[in-house]
Design a protein around this motif. Structure first.
Motif, mmCIF file in Angstrom:
data_model
loop_
_atom_site.group_PDB
_atom_site.id
_atom_site.type_symbol
_atom_site.label_atom_id
_atom_site.label_comp_id
_atom_site.label_asym_id
_atom_site.label_seq_id
_atom_site.Cartn_x
_atom_site.Cartn_y
_atom_site.Cartn_z
ATOM 1 N N ALA A 7 0.833 -1.201 0.000
ATOM 2 C CA ALA A 7 0.000 0.000 0.000
ATOM 3 C C ALA A 7 0.867 1.251 0.000
ATOM 4 C CB ALA A 7 -0.929 -0.007 1.207
ATOM 5 N N ARG A 27 0.667 4.198 -2.734
ATOM 6 C CA ARG A 27 0.427 5.576 -2.303
ATOM 7 C C ARG A 27 1.494 6.523 -2.860
ATOM 8 N NH1 ARG A 27 -2.476 7.299 1.806
ATOM 9 N NH2 ARG A 27 -0.788 8.676 2.511
ATOM 10 N N ARG A 28 2.708 6.021 -2.986
ATOM 11 C CA ARG A 28 3.812 6.879 -3.438
ATOM 12 C C ARG A 28 3.920 6.960 -4.954
ATOM 13 N NH1 ARG A 28 7.992 4.184 0.952
ATOM 14 N NH2 ARG A 28 7.248 5.359 2.781
ATOM 15 N N LEU A 82 -4.996 2.847 1.686
ATOM 16 C CA LEU A 82 -5.145 3.523 0.394
ATOM 17 C C LEU A 82 -6.109 4.696 0.471
ATOM 18 C CD1 LEU A 82 -5.299 0.460 -2.029
ATOM 19 C CD2 LEU A 82 -3.331 1.920 -1.514
ATOM 20 N N GLY A 114 -0.181 11.210 -0.467
ATOM 21 C CA GLY A 114 0.272 10.293 -1.495
ATOM 22 C C GLY A 114 0.524 11.036 -2.798
ATOM 23 N N ARG A 169 -6.416 9.879 -4.834
ATOM 24 C CA ARG A 169 -6.884 8.837 -3.919
ATOM 25 C C ARG A 169 -7.856 7.887 -4.606
ATOM 26 N NH1 ARG A 169 -9.719 10.560 1.676
ATOM 27 N NH2 ARG A 169 -8.433 12.379 1.175
ATOM 28 N N ARG A 193 -6.061 5.098 -6.791
ATOM 29 C CA ARG A 193 -5.441 3.976 -6.078
ATOM 30 C C ARG A 193 -6.491 3.121 -5.387
ATOM 31 N NH1 ARG A 193 -3.037 8.423 -2.713
ATOM 32 N NH2 ARG A 193 -4.158 8.484 -0.723
ATOM 33 N N VAL A 229 0.074 6.762 7.806
ATOM 34 C CA VAL A 229 0.084 5.300 7.797
ATOM 35 C C VAL A 229 0.258 4.771 9.214
ATOM 36 C CG1 VAL A 229 1.331 3.261 6.999
ATOM 37 C CG2 VAL A 229 0.893 5.153 5.429
#
Length: 618
Positions: free
Chosen positions: A159, A163-164, A202, A207, A211, A214, A312
């Protein structure tokens, strides 16, 4: 003796082995846990059944009237055992799961706490691998659930990568999450565990990419990973029937000695079956062991609180709290009432009834907190002894003392966790040991495909659990459904401490009642039964079944097993080709996600290695 060895390993190590040590350490711990099970033979303990060969029956595809709880597990084992011995397959999966659980915890710590050294990483591995949850699920025979448990730290890492990434549709971005969700999806519960964790991470703000994109990728991957059991449930209709509400109280989390239900769950403990616990958890030492584990975790809470700006880490803390509190609430009076209502009215709610298994979602945060705690203790020690906590001596020169203190603190934590649950070692106190089936099973299995006739198999004595001389003094699930190449009827009825929990579907119950009442062979034929297997070496109800057996043809008989054939035509109850094709397609989708994601990651790794090689040459 243990602590000095661990400290020397963490301090005096070649730099090139830093990344390899957590993997090797986790593999060693996993081997210590499984111990005698790794010898020749098969796993046969409570719900765990491995056999030399399994078959792709309707049951394996989840197409009977029972809930699809073992898909795609059973189909995958059937495919693998067509070329590899089933005992080796199950033991390899279980060993890999425990190994990857510990290694994944170390990798997760390295990603979320980049300043943590090797010592904190190994402590995180120990916490995730050496705890009551693992011990109790092994004793209950939930070996495949541990694949979902092992996938949790890797789900965090996957995840993070998604996100990155500014391009979530790129295979480089989604392959890690596809692999972890597919691996967790070996069982429905594992798929839900990993999906919940991935969805939470996610959905967090921040990120590199949008959103929604992902989340859409995550939802598509989760759907593919869960396709086998979702498809089987839709095709068979078993999920829409509801489940026995008695199962809600029977499978609720249980308080250990000296601990309330909340305390037991906080210690990753409290499985519903009081006989599936290590010996040290049956007395007051359960309180001591829980206190040690929670103390190791609590040491890192202040450090993680300072990092609460990391979404996170904050999300993992919230998930851990919910994973402990919600099962505890479900065990209260009103929680049980709500659960019973859901079991009878909400399709699929029976999957949630074993409430303690969801506490697995707390394990990643526990591992992270333990690792942070090692660093916090090292800094406290540095201040006490006059060292700069940022890693310099009091005279301003760079020092290795900080690393050494962290290693010592981690070693103390590792020893404390290991000692708090000593009987997890060597097959959970020797309970996990391989068994050897009598040759009768192979002879009976060979009879059925040779006959090439339609119809299912009924089994006597009645009931799903057995006490064979070769399986020890613990009841085990009947191996017949996985041993024989035809569908074996099982009622799904479970005998628990306070009564009976009925399974889904009715045909198997009707067959069982007919046999115990000594009904006629025509009744078996109308219910789709071609064969009746009698297992002689296990106790259990036989009723008036001899009257029925006398009307059948004896196909095989020895001291262990007898096989009887119902003559004449038998009502066909097998799934129609369209439903079977759909179920097979769903399993192939899951397998494609698993293998495709793995191959994609290997290709990425190979390209990365080639790129580094060209850079070194330049």
């Amino acid at each position: 003796m243990i602590a000095p060895v661990i400290v020397r390993t963490m301090i005096a190590r070649p730099a090139g082995l830093t990344r390899a040590v957590p993997a090797l350490y986790s593999l060693a711990l996993a081997a210590i846990v499984l111990g005698p099970l790794l010898g020749p033979g098969y796993l046969l303990l409570r719900d765990a059944v491995s056999t030399p060969r399994s078959y792709l029956t309707d049951s394996a595809l989840g197409l009977t009237d029972a809930a699809a709880r073992a898909v795609p597990q059973d189909a995958a084992i059937a495919a693998l055992t067509s070329v590899i011995d089933g005992g080796l397959v199950v033991k390899a999966i279980l060993l890999s799961a425990l190994w990857l659980a510990g290694w994944g915890a170390a990798r997760m710590v390295a990603a979320l706490l980049p300043t943590a050294g090797l010592g904190p990483q190994l402590l995180a591995s120990t916490v995730l691998l050496w705890n009551p949850y693992v011990a109790e699920r092994l004793l209950q025979g939930h070996w495949s659930l541990l694949t979902g448990y092992a996938a949790l730290p890797w789900t965090v890492l996957a995840a993070l990568r998604l996100r990155r990434s500014a391009a979530p549709l790129s295979p480089r971005s989604w392959c890690p999450l596809g692999l972890t969700l597919a691996a967790a999806g070996l069982t429905p519960t594992g798929a839900l565990l990993a999906t919940v964790l991935a969805a939470v991470l996610l959905a967090l703000p921040g990120g590199a990419g949008a959103r929604w994109s992902r989340l859409a990728v995550g939802a598509a991957l989760a759907a593919a990973a869960s396709a086998p059991w979702l498809t089987a449930t839709a095709l068979s209709g078993a999920g829409a029937q509801g489940s026995d509400p008695a199962g809600v109280a029977a499978f609720a989390a249980r308080a250990e000695p000296g601990l309330g239900t909340l305390g037991s769950l906080a210690g990753l403990d409290g499985i519903w079956n009081s006989t599936a616990v290590p010996a040290t958890r049956t007395g007051i030492f359960a309180l001591v062991g829980t206190a040690v584990l929670l103390a190791v975790v609590a040491c890192g809470l202040p450090a993680l609180w300072r990092r609460r700006g990391n979404p996170v880490i904050a999300a993992l803390a919230v998930v851990a709290a919910a994973a402990v509190l919600l099962p505890a609430l479900a065990a209260t009076g009103w929680g049980l009432t709500a659960g019973e209502w859901a079991a009878t009215r909400v399709p699929g709610a029976g999957l949630l009834r074993d409430a303690q298994k969801w506490v697995a979602l707390a394990a990643p945060f526990y591992a992270l907190a333990a690792a942070a705690g090692a660093g916090a203790l090292a800094r406290i020690g540095g201040r006490v002894f006059g060292h700069d906590p940022r890693g310099r001596d009091s005279d301003g020169r760079p020092a290795t003392a900080g690393r050494n203190r962290s290693a010592v603190a981690a070693a103390v934590g590792i020893v404390a966790v290991l000692v708090s649950l000593p009987d997890l070692a060597w097959g959970v106190g020797g309970a996990l040991r391989p068994v050897h089936y009598p040759a009768s099973w192979e002879r009976v299995a060979s009879q059925l495909p040779a006959a090439d006739e339609g119809g299912d198999v009924a089994v006597l004595p009645s009931g799903m659990f057995r006490l064979f001389p070769y399986s020890g003094d613990t009841p085990v699930l009947d191996p017949a459904p996985r041993m024989l190449p035809e569908d074996v009827l099982q009622t799904g009825e479970l005998i628990v401490a306070h009564g009976t929990v009925e399974g889904e579907g009715s045909r198997a119950r009707d067959v069982e009642r007919l046999l115990l009442a000594g009904g006629d062979a025509d009744g078996l034929a109308r219910l789709g039964v071609r064969w009746v297997l009698v297992e002689h070496s296990t106790p259990g109800p036989l009723g008036q079944s001899r009257r029925t057996l006398d009307q059948l043809d004896e196909a095989h008989a020895d001291e262990e097993l007898s096989l009887y054939r119902v003559a004449g035509s038998v009502e066909v109850t097998a799934a129609d080709p369209a439903r079977r094709a759909a179920a097979v397609a769903a399993h192939l989708l899951w397998a494609a996600l698993l293998t495709g994601s793995a191959l994609g990651l290997l290709a990425q790794r190979a390209r990365g290695n080639r790129g580094r090689g060209r850079a070194d040459q330049a």
